[in-house]
Design a protein around this motif. Structure first.
Motif, mmCIF file in Angstrom:
data_model
loop_
_atom_site.group_PDB
_atom_site.id
_atom_site.type_symbol
_atom_site.label_atom_id
_atom_site.label_comp_id
_atom_site.label_asym_id
_atom_site.label_seq_id
_atom_site.Cartn_x
_atom_site.Cartn_y
_atom_site.Cartn_z
ATOM 1 N N ARG A 103 -21.486 32.807 38.009
ATOM 2 C CA ARG A 103 -22.087 33.409 39.123
ATOM 3 C C ARG A 103 -21.940 32.758 40.370
ATOM 4 O O ARG A 103 -21.733 33.242 41.459
ATOM 5 C CB ARG A 103 -23.748 33.460 38.992
ATOM 6 N N LYS A 104 -21.065 31.500 40.360
ATOM 7 C CA LYS A 104 -20.567 30.932 41.317
ATOM 8 C C LYS A 104 -18.957 31.364 41.338
ATOM 9 O O LYS A 104 -18.300 30.758 42.445
ATOM 10 C CB LYS A 104 -20.695 29.421 41.212
ATOM 11 N N GLY A 105 -18.509 32.053 40.686
ATOM 12 C CA GLY A 105 -17.080 32.557 40.764
ATOM 13 C C GLY A 105 -16.066 31.333 40.000
ATOM 14 O O GLY A 105 -14.911 31.696 40.062
ATOM 15 N N THR A 106 -16.730 30.550 39.398
ATOM 16 C CA THR A 106 -15.809 29.453 38.624
ATOM 17 C C THR A 106 -15.463 30.041 37.221
ATOM 18 O O THR A 106 -16.273 30.921 36.679
ATOM 19 C CB THR A 106 -16.609 28.100 38.967
ATOM 20 N N PRO A 107 -14.478 29.370 36.611
ATOM 21 C CA PRO A 107 -14.291 29.744 34.967
ATOM 22 C C PRO A 107 -15.482 29.573 34.315
ATOM 23 O O PRO A 107 -16.030 28.740 34.380
ATOM 24 C CB PRO A 107 -13.173 28.840 34.870
ATOM 25 N N GLY A 108 -15.580 30.654 33.296
ATOM 26 C CA GLY A 108 -16.761 30.404 32.284
ATOM 27 C C GLY A 108 -16.401 30.982 30.977
ATOM 28 O O GLY A 108 -15.435 31.533 30.992
ATOM 29 N N LEU A 109 -17.354 30.757 30.035
ATOM 30 C CA LEU A 109 -17.061 31.522 28.600
ATOM 31 C C LEU A 109 -18.178 32.232 28.383
ATOM 32 O O LEU A 109 -19.299 32.069 28.528
ATOM 33 C CB LEU A 109 -16.846 30.178 27.672
ATOM 34 N N ASP A 110 -17.964 33.427 28.002
ATOM 35 C CA ASP A 110 -19.122 34.565 27.289
ATOM 36 C C ASP A 110 -18.436 34.496 25.884
ATOM 37 O O ASP A 110 -17.855 35.488 25.314
ATOM 38 C CB ASP A 110 -18.982 35.547 27.962
ATOM 39 N N LEU A 111 -18.978 33.498 25.119
ATOM 40 C CA LEU A 111 -18.683 33.629 23.593
ATOM 41 C C LEU A 111 -19.161 34.929 22.771
ATOM 42 O O LEU A 111 -18.428 35.353 21.861
ATOM 43 C CB LEU A 111 -19.393 32.270 22.993
ATOM 44 N N ARG A 112 -20.160 35.475 23.338
ATOM 45 C CA ARG A 112 -20.822 36.693 22.650
ATOM 46 C C ARG A 112 -19.849 37.725 22.999
ATOM 47 O O ARG A 112 -19.572 38.469 21.898
ATOM 48 C CB ARG A 112 -21.927 36.930 23.083
ATOM 49 N N ALA A 113 -19.172 37.797 23.748
ATOM 50 C CA ALA A 113 -18.213 39.034 24.285
ATOM 51 C C ALA A 113 -17.079 38.822 23.383
ATOM 52 O O ALA A 113 -16.439 39.691 22.785
ATOM 53 C CB ALA A 113 -17.872 38.932 25.756
ATOM 54 N N GLY A 114 -16.472 37.591 23.362
ATOM 55 C CA GLY A 114 -15.418 37.418 22.212
ATOM 56 C C GLY A 114 -15.776 37.655 21.094
ATOM 57 O O GLY A 114 -14.868 38.344 20.190
ATOM 58 N N LEU A 115 -16.793 37.143 20.533
ATOM 59 C CA LEU A 115 -17.175 37.152 19.101
ATOM 60 C C LEU A 115 -17.406 38.778 18.734
ATOM 61 O O LEU A 115 -17.006 39.206 17.663
ATOM 62 C CB LEU A 115 -18.573 36.454 18.814
ATOM 63 N N TRP A 116 -18.003 39.514 19.760
ATOM 64 C CA TRP A 116 -18.130 41.074 19.410
ATOM 65 C C TRP A 116 -16.865 41.563 18.936
ATOM 66 O O TRP A 116 -16.740 42.582 18.263
ATOM 67 C CB TRP A 116 -19.018 41.473 20.710
ATOM 68 N N ARG A 117 -15.976 41.344 20.141
ATOM 69 C CA ARG A 117 -14.939 41.769 19.894
ATOM 70 C C ARG A 117 -14.128 41.601 18.521
ATOM 71 O O ARG A 117 -13.175 42.149 17.986
ATOM 72 C CB ARG A 117 -13.574 41.363 20.921
ATOM 73 N N GLN A 118 -14.127 40.114 18.228
ATOM 74 C CA GLN A 118 -13.612 39.765 16.856
ATOM 75 C C GLN A 118 -14.222 40.490 15.813
ATOM 76 O O GLN A 118 -13.479 40.872 15.078
ATOM 77 C CB GLN A 118 -14.036 38.233 16.852
ATOM 78 N N LEU A 119 -15.481 40.773 15.717
ATOM 79 C CA LEU A 119 -16.203 41.473 14.709
ATOM 80 C C LEU A 119 -15.604 43.162 14.884
ATOM 81 O O LEU A 119 -15.342 43.418 13.575
ATOM 82 C CB LEU A 119 -17.578 41.590 15.071
ATOM 83 N N ALA A 120 -15.607 43.577 15.994
ATOM 84 C CA ALA A 120 -14.965 44.776 16.029
ATOM 85 C C ALA A 120 -13.685 44.959 15.471
ATOM 86 O O ALA A 120 -13.406 46.351 14.713
ATOM 87 C CB ALA A 120 -15.187 45.509 17.481
ATOM 88 N N ASP A 121 -12.656 44.134 15.856
ATOM 89 C CA ASP A 121 -11.357 44.120 15.324
ATOM 90 C C ASP A 121 -11.383 43.900 14.004
ATOM 91 O O ASP A 121 -10.276 44.310 13.266
ATOM 92 C CB ASP A 121 -10.707 42.949 16.229
ATOM 93 N N ALA A 122 -12.301 43.127 13.400
ATOM 94 C CA ALA A 122 -12.204 43.039 11.945
ATOM 95 C C ALA A 122 -12.824 44.253 11.198
ATOM 96 O O ALA A 122 -12.803 44.390 9.850
ATOM 97 C CB ALA A 122 -13.215 41.763 11.640
ATOM 98 N N GLY A 123 -13.304 45.171 11.991
ATOM 99 C CA GLY A 123 -13.944 46.238 11.330
ATOM 100 C C GLY A 123 -15.314 46.389 10.698
ATOM 101 O O GLY A 123 -15.796 47.117 9.907
ATOM 102 N N VAL A 124 -16.070 45.386 11.305
ATOM 103 C CA VAL A 124 -17.452 45.531 11.111
ATOM 104 C C VAL A 124 -17.923 46.749 12.049
ATOM 105 O O VAL A 124 -18.104 47.098 12.921
ATOM 106 C CB VAL A 124 -18.057 44.109 11.418
#
Length: 233
Positions: free
Chosen positions: A175-196
């Protein structure tokens, strides 16, 4: 079979002080008697006789359990079981708890995915173990539980780039415009790419929600639990 999933909150337990009150973590400095009382209540409320816990170490080791084990699984960050009635549990206070289940095969898993574990592939390792136990990727249903959200998870820029390289889709801005991580977004993509097949996300942010424990917010604090199990209908 029917897959059950439960995520706890801070409320309704025997712990006090920084751990008030339903802390289920036994290695965070809380009174062991209070933790034992909380775990006993959890099992009673859910009608469970066997809950498998693990000694989480931010790695990618997966352990298959059947409910006959004595004590928590050592040095592991994911539990898989194909035994009905055996619940597998993950403890978190900002990391992502992931609950997976194939209702046809009756195979379930609980995963502890913090920054390190998500980066090194604890989730793909869990999917592999589930398939080996009889699950099929297209039938697996997943819940990404409450965790610290990207707008509150500030990290150094080089760390964000490194995690993004290994877990695409996780780099974001706070929210401050600094680098951050959204692990759930990355994990969601990983699951989708795996065919879940089915992926759900609990939108709650542990940092912002006072009903949940947050290590980043409070430092010394307790742990909520996310559990899943298969039961015959």
């Amino acid at each position: 079979m029917r897959i059950r999933r439960v995520v706890t909150t801070r409320a309704g337990g025997a712990s006090s002080g920084e751990f008030e009150s339903f802390n289920l973590g036994d290695l965070v400095g809380d009174d062991p008697a209070a933790v034992a009382a909380n775990r006993k209540r959890l099992a009673a409320e859910l009608g469970l006789t066997r809950i498998a816990w693990m000694e989480q170490v931010h790695g990618r080791t997966v352990t298959v359990v059947d409910g006959t084990e004595d004590g928590p699984a050592e040095a592991t960050d994911a539990l898989v079981t194909a035994t009905p009635g055996v619940a597998v549990a993950v403890l978190v206070a900002d990391c992502v708890p992931i609950l997976l289940g194939d209702p046809e095969a009756g195979v379930v898993a609980a995963v502890h995915a913090g920054r390190v574990g998500a980066r090194v592939g604890v989730l793909p390792a869990t999917l592999k173990a589930m398939v080996a136990a009889g699950a099929e990727l297209g039938r697996i249903e997943v819940l990404l539980g409450p965790a610290i959200c990207g707008q509150d998870y500030e990290v150094p820029a080089d760390m964000a780039r490194d995690v993004e390289k290994h877990l695409p889709g996780s780099a974001t801005k706070t929210r401050k415009g600094t680098p951050g991580l959204d692990l759930r977004a990355g994990l969601w993509r990983q699951l989708a790419d795996a065919g879940v097949g089915k992926i759900g996300v609990d939108p709650r942010c542990t940092f912002e929600d006072p009903s949940l424990f947050s290590y980043r917010r409070d430092g010394t604090t307790g742990r909520i639990a996310a559990l899943t199990w298969a039961e015959t209908e």
